[in-house]
Design a protein around this motif. Sequence first.
Motif: not given
Length: 634
Positions: A357-363
Motif C-alpha cells: 500500500s505504500s507503493g510496492r517495491n518496499a519493505f
Amino acid sequence: MAQDRSLQVQDELNDPLEHRLKARRLLQIANVLFGVLLLIGAQSLLAGHWLNTSLVAAALLLVALGRYLNRRGAVTASINLVICSLTALVTLSLWFSQGLYSGGLLAYPAILIVTGMVAGLRLFIAVLLSMLLAVALMTYAALSGLQSFEPLPLGLGRMFNVSSILLVCAAAVWLLASDLRKTLLRLRREIRRVQQSEANFAHLAQHDALTNLPNRVLIRDRMEQAIAQARRYQKRVALLFLDLDNFKTINDSLGHGTGDELLKAVAQRLQASVRDMDSVSRLGGDEFLIVVADVDSLAAVSAVARQVQEKLAHPFVLKGMQVVSTLSIGIALYPEDGEDFDTLLKHADVAMYQAKSSGRNAFCFFDAQLNDASHERLTLELDLRQALRRNELLLHYQPIVELASGRLLAVEALIRWRHPLQGMIGPERFIPLAEQSGLIVEIGEWVLQEACRQAMLWQAAGLMPFVVSVNLSAVQFRRGDMEALVRKVLGSTGLPAERLELELTESILLQDSQAFIDLLGRLKALGVGLSIDDFGTGYSSLAYLQRFQVNKLKIDQSFVRNLQGNPQDQAIVTAIIQMAKSLQLLTTAEGIEDETTRALLAGLGCDQGQGYLFAEPLTAQALAAFAQRQMLAV
C-alpha cells in the motif's frame, strides 16, 4: 485336494514370471538329465546290464516327452511326468539290483532337490513319502527274505554312476543357488528403490515441487529451531514475507509457463541473497518466506531486505524477453512481534500488505497499531456483511426547509448502523468500508427502497407532500443498473418520481462518459430530481453542470459554518448561489446552526437549508411529528 490343485494352477496363471522361470529351470535340468542318462545308459549297455539299460532307455523317453510338453506350455504336466517317472524308475532299479546297497540310492536326494525347485509342496511331499515307503519296503523285503540284496564289489561302473548322479545334484544345487543369488540381488535392488522412494517422498513432503525450496512444513520446523536457538542466546529471528509485485500481470500476459520460469529464477536469486544459515521457502503462488537467524539489529534485517530487492532489480531473461519484477516485503521479529511461527507469519503478512500500500517495491516492519486497525476494519466489515440480514441498518431523516418561510420541502435520508455491541455507528465509519468491499451496492438498494417506502407511509398518514432525497455512491453507478433499480423501487412502492431526489457526489460526475450522461438523461426522464452534494469541495465546473442538467446544488457545510466571520467563505457561497441562479438551479445550504447564518444565506439568495437550526436527523416517527407541527404552523 482338487481345490489345492486349482489354486496352484490359478497362482501360476496369475504370476507368469514364476511360470516362465519353472519352465526354464525344468528345461535346463531335463537337458542335464538327458546327457547324464545317455552316459549311464551307454555304460550299462557296455557292462551288459540289460535291465538297467532298459530302465535308462525308458527314462530317456520320458524325459524327452517331458521336454516336449514343457516346450508346448504344459509345464505342470511335464513336471509331474518327469519327477514321478524318474522316482518310479530309480525305485525299480534299486529293487532289481542291490537295493539300499546301490549307488543309485543317491538319485533320491537329487530328485528331491529338483522337485523342490520346480514343483509344488504337494508333489514334493508325495515324492518324499513314496521314497520313504520304497526304502521301508526294501528293508522289509531284505529282512523277511522276500528279496535278496547283495552289494557288488566297487568298480568303475559304480564310480561312473555315482559321479553322474552327483553331477545332476550339482547342476540342480547350482541352479537353486543361482536363483537364490538373483532373488537376493533383486531384493536388495528393491530395498534400495524403496529407500530412494521414501527419501523422495520425504523430500517432496517438505519441498516445493516447482522451485525445490523448503515448503511451509519445513520452513516452520527451521523457524522453530531458529527461535529455540535465539531464546537460548538472547538473539532475534526475522521472518520476511515476500510477494512479487504484478506477478499476475506477467503470468496472464506471458503465460503460466513463463510465470513458472520466473518463480524458479526468483528462487535461485533469493537463495543467493542470504547466508547459509538462513532459509528461503516458497509459501505458494508468488509468495516466499525468508528466515533470518541470529539477528543482532534491525539494521541487519533491513540490509538483508535491501540486498534481496537489489538482487531482484536486475531483469530476468525469459524466452528471449527481459522481465522486471519487484518485491514487497513484510518483516516480523521474534520476540517483539510474536513467539511462534504462526503469529510471526500473520504479522509479516500484515506488514507485507502495508509495504504494497505504500507503493510496492518496499519493505515494512510489522506495526502493532496498524495491525489493530486492520483487525478492527476486518471485524467491522464482517459485521457489516451481516447487518442487512439482521435488520441492524436504519434511516434517519433530516428536514430540508425553505429559508425564507421555514416550510418543509424535503428530507435527506441518512443511514445509521445500530451495531449490537458498539451501539449507533455513523456513516462516516462504515460507508467507506462498504464502498471498498462492494457492499455499498446492496446497502444502496436497501436505502433507496426503505426511503421510498417510508415516504409512502408518510403520505398515507396524511402528511404534506415533500421530497425524499437519497445519496448515491460512485460504486453503485459502476456496478449496478441504476435506471432499472429506480424503476423497480418506484414501481414497488408507488412513490411518484417527482417526490424522489438523487444526490450525486462530484466524484460521480467526473466519470463524464457518454454512457453516464445518457444514464442521467434517462433518470431525469423518469421524473426524479438530481442534486450535487457537497458542492465546491471537489471538481466544481460549469461545464459538467451544463452537460448533466442537474436540478440543485448543495453547498457544503464547511463553507456555511464560518460564513459570518470568513469573507473568503462568504465570497465562495455568493459565487455558488449566483452561478446556480444563472443556470436556473436551486441551492441548498448544509450545516445551518443559527438564525444569523440563515438570514445571511437568505439575503444572498439561497433557496433551501438544512441543519441543527431546523432539526437534527430524526427517526421516521419523529420526522412525522415534525411535519405535523409544520402543517399546524401553516
